[in-house]
Design a protein around this motif. Structure first.
Motif, PDB file in Angstrom:
ATOM      1  N   LEU A 257      61.916  35.723  43.920  1.00  0.00           N
ATOM      2  CA  LEU A 257      61.419  35.807  45.425  1.00  0.00           C
ATOM      3  C   LEU A 257      60.211  36.508  45.935  1.00  0.00           C
ATOM      4  N   SER A 258      59.508  37.076  44.650  1.00  0.00           N
ATOM      5  CA  SER A 258      58.417  38.018  45.039  1.00  0.00           C
ATOM      6  C   SER A 258      57.411  37.794  43.871  1.00  0.00           C
ATOM      7  N   ASP A 259      56.235  38.488  44.202  1.00  0.00           N
ATOM      8  CA  ASP A 259      54.999  38.439  42.986  1.00  0.00           C
ATOM      9  C   ASP A 259      55.227  39.897  42.459  1.00  0.00           C
ATOM     10  N   THR A 260      54.568  39.853  41.206  1.00  0.00           N
ATOM     11  CA  THR A 260      54.713  41.363  40.616  1.00  0.00           C
ATOM     12  C   THR A 260      53.299  41.495  40.018  1.00  0.00           C
ATOM     13  N   SER A 261      52.159  41.180  40.778  1.00  0.00           N
ATOM     14  CA  SER A 261      51.130  41.166  40.385  1.00  0.00           C
ATOM     15  C   SER A 261      50.029  41.117  41.597  1.00  0.00           C
TER      16      SER A 261
END
Length: 737
Positions: A257-261
């Motif tokens: 559901l989202s980015d991590t970078s």
């Protein structure tokens, strides 16, 4: 007596027919009811959010549970359509979960991706989200999307369903409008039996904690790095624990559901179990009405999918559409994973090469205009320079359509993608130019122009009629990661398509007129022009709202000038009104469809009815101004192209009379086509959120092809260089005394 008997017989027959019709309707109604009741909805829905999960993370050995989901259900790339961080373009965990909660883009205040705060436990086993009023205020007052936080959880609770959440992020997605969750647990085991719950949201945040929880949000860990692999394996174990506790006939929806970078990505989306259609999701690719692309869905679609699976009515605030199967696929799971990972790779390469490509593109175009100006104004290089200028101009005019046709070649997978995309586009443009010079039409003033413009128009028309695949991840097309739009005509594609269409019609009209078929020329141009406008606006094809009025005015101006009439402000106003009414009628027709089948045209009508239209218009106006002011390179290109057209081609040169004037003399239809194309570009600039990009790309097609026609006109006409002025004539008056 006989007449009375005949009247009774007619009445009897009439009653019999009515009874028969009633029986038929009753049977049909019963059949429909039976079909509806036969549709088996799932006993519950479990949403598993794995922030940051990418398709390149999956491996049969390291992630067996995720791999099993792919083998047993539908899969797609997930575009995380949320309110990103300012100036960074990434979707944070809080924004991703809130977007699922609202079914509309949502965000959170701040400039960093802070992890979701642990919810506050309640005595009844539920919990409340800390800072919920602040999140509601921020999204209502600081974002232009005005999402309704808690919409999904509230909808399920109001229908009598129980909602549970596992993990702080899941609590954001499952909360009702007051920020409360009916049941909360830190782990899936803490919920006990899942059967009583209609909706369970689970956060598997190992990957997010490993890469952002320690401040590592400045860049992604390598896909094969040990930290990332360990985090993905931990998330896979959490997914396995959820799968082991699923009640029968439960649908699982999993998404990254989202980015991590710092770099936004396409993420994993998988659906397993009963689908909204009643049957199970088959193995293969997912799709949705929002994208119309096999293997591409969005997180706002995830909200709509949950609502459809639970048999609830979707509120107007939910902008997505349910995930659907694109059809059973016989390819192995490994091929599906590899293909979807390739789509994310293409999007990442596109993000890196798009800026440098446009820099090179603008610089080369401006340099070419300068050299062409020297060849025409000064006459340097003689006839050879003119021949070379014409050839390069035709190649330059084909560059725009070549940027889309380049998607037929996987340039993003080559070792040097920047060089690969430039060489691919240049090679395709040269091939199109080769066709333009291959036949007897090369000798005519508008011959190469007609061929290149015709290929431009037909290629983009066929593309939108078959799914707009050429525009996905093209350097001038859609960027799936940002999720602005996924189908129909993008604004840049519209600019190229409209300019190519009008110029191609000018060439065809000139060919027919030169053979004494002026009436036929007008009929053919009107027929194809109106069809092209219809294709631009029709929801199943172009689905372009702002382009239709501009395109219709451009085509109408072309036809008026072609017929020998004059264009007046009154005519332009009436034509513009017709264009607005046309796209309005198309939008209303789209709005009359069921909500799940509408495109953004029908959704805009609903926004008008809900009083949200000015918010949308304001957002698009702001985007238009931002693109025009911020994209200095395209603004510079537009100014240089217009200056070249009117200060070089439209003025006398070393070769004599103006090159544009000679072209008009030999091919009068060119004047009508060029003015029509420029009119369309100007109105498109004012009506679309891409701003200066529309006239810049339209001029990229129109000016080089017009230059090629002007050069050919110079080659076909005798020099008209004015001779030296003679001495003044002597006076005949008598000499003064």
């Amino acid at each position: 007596m006989g007449a009375a008997h005949e009247g009774r017989s007619r009445r009897t027959r009439h009653r019999a027919v009515c009874v028969l019709l009633a029986v038929v309707l009753l049977v049909l109604s019963g059949a429909g009811t039976a079909a509806a009741s036969a549709r088996s909805l799932p006993s519950g829905v479990v949403v598993v959010g794995v922030p940051g999960l990418q398709w390149s993370d999956l491996d049969r050995a390291r992630t067996p549970n995720l791999w099993k989901l792919v083998e047993q259900g539908g899969a797609a790339s997930l575009s995380t359509r949320a309110v990103p961080l300012p100036d960074r373009g990434v979707t944070c965990q809080v924004a991703g979960w809130l977007t699922v909660s609202a079914g509309q883009r949502a965000g959170a205040p701040g400039t960093d991706c802070a992890p979701p705060a642990p919810p506050l436990p309640a005595p009844d086993g539920g919990a409340s989200v800390p800072g919920w009023p602040g999140l509601v205020t921020y999204n209502t007052e600081e974002t232009s999307y005005k999402p309704t936080l808690g919409l999904l959880g509230q909808l399920v609770a109001d229908a009598g369903g129980k909602v549970a959440a596992v993990g702080p992020g899941a609590a954001l997605g499952a909360a009702d409008k007051s920020g409360k969750v009916g049941k909360y647990a830190a782990t899936i085991d803490g919920l006990g039996d899942l059967a009583p719950y209609r909706l369970v949201m689970v956060e598997a945040a190992d990957l997010a904690r490993a890469l952002t929880g320690t401040g590592r949000d400045d860049g992604p860990a390598p896909a094969g790095g040990q930290d990332r692999q360990a985090a993905v394996a931990g998330a896979d174990r959490q997914v396995g624990a959820v799968l082991d506790r699923l009640p029968p006939e439960t649908t699982v929806l999993l998404g990254g559901l989202s980015d991590t970078s710092a770099a936004p990505h396409l993420h994993v989306a998988v659906a397993q179990g009963p689908s909204p259609d009643g049957g199970p999701y088959p193995r293969g690719y997912l799709t949705t009405t929002s994208t119309r692309q096999d293997g591409l869905v969005t997180n706002t679609d995830l909200t709509a999918t949950v609502i459809a699976l639970l048999g609830l009515e979707s509120p107007n605030g939910v902008v997505g559409h349910a995930w659907q199967s694109a059809g059973p696929s016989g390819e192995p799971a490994a091929a599906t994973v590899r293909n979807l990972a390739g789509e994310d790779l293409a999007s990442q390469v596109l993000r890196k090469v798009r800026g440098p490509f446009f820099t090179v593109f603008v610089a080369v175009q401006i340099l070419f205009y300068l050299l062409a100006a020297v060849a025409i104004r000064r006459g340097w290089g003689g006839s050879r320079a003119l021949t070379a200028t014409r050839a390069v101009a035709v190649v330059s005019g084909a560059i725009a359509i070549a940027t889309f046709l380049a998607q037929l070649v996987p340039w993003w997978s080559l070792p040097a993608p920047m060089a690969a995309v430039i060489l691919t586009i240049t090679g395709i443009a040269c091939a199109i130019a080769g066709i333009a010079f291959a036949g007897p039409w090369r000798a005519h003033v508008l011959g190469p122009l007609t061929v290149v413009a015709g290929i431009t128009s037909l290629a983009l028309l066929v593309d939108v009629m078959t799914g707009s695949r050429l525009q996905v991840n093209a350097v001038t097309g859609y960027e799936p990661v940002t999720g602005g739009r996924f189908y129909g005509f993008s604004n840049i594609a519209f600019a190229v398509y409209s300019a190519g269409t009008i110029l191609a019609l000018a060439g065809i009209a000139q060919w027919l007129i030169s053979r004494g078929r002026r009436t036929l020329a007008l009929v053919v141009c009107a027929a194809y022009g109106l069809f092209a406008v219809f294709a631009d606006g029709w929801p199943a094809w172009g689905a372009d709202f702002g382009g239709v009025p501009a395109f219709l005015v451009g085509v109408a101006v072309f036809l008026i000038l072609l017929s020998g009439s004059r264009v007046s402000p009154v005519k332009l106003g009436l034509i513009g009104l017709v264009g607005v009414l046309l796209i309005g009628a198309i939008a209303v027709a789209d709005w009359l469809k069921p909500a799940a089948q509408r495109t953004h045209l029908g959704s805009f009508v609903q926004q008008v009815l809900d009083g949200e239209a000015w918010t949308v218009i304001g957002r698009k106006l702001g985007a238009m101004v931002g693109v025009t002011v911020g994209n200095w390179s395209l603004t510079l290109l537009s100014l240089v192209a217009l200056a070249f057209l009117f200060l070089v081609l439209d003025r006398p040169s070393r070769w004599g009379a103006s090159a544009l004037g000679r072209a008009y003399l030999l091919a009068p239809a060119l004047r009508a086509g060029l003015i029509g194309a420029l009119t369309c570009a100007l109105i498109g600039f004012l009506m679309n959120d891409s701003g200066i990009a529309i006239p810049a790309m339209a001029l990229t097609v129109a000016v080089p092809l017009t230059l090629a026609s002007c050069v050919r006109a110079l080659q076909l006409s005798p020099p008209t260089t004015p001779e030296r002025a003679s001495a003044p004539a002597g006076t005949t008056a008598p000499p003064a005394l």
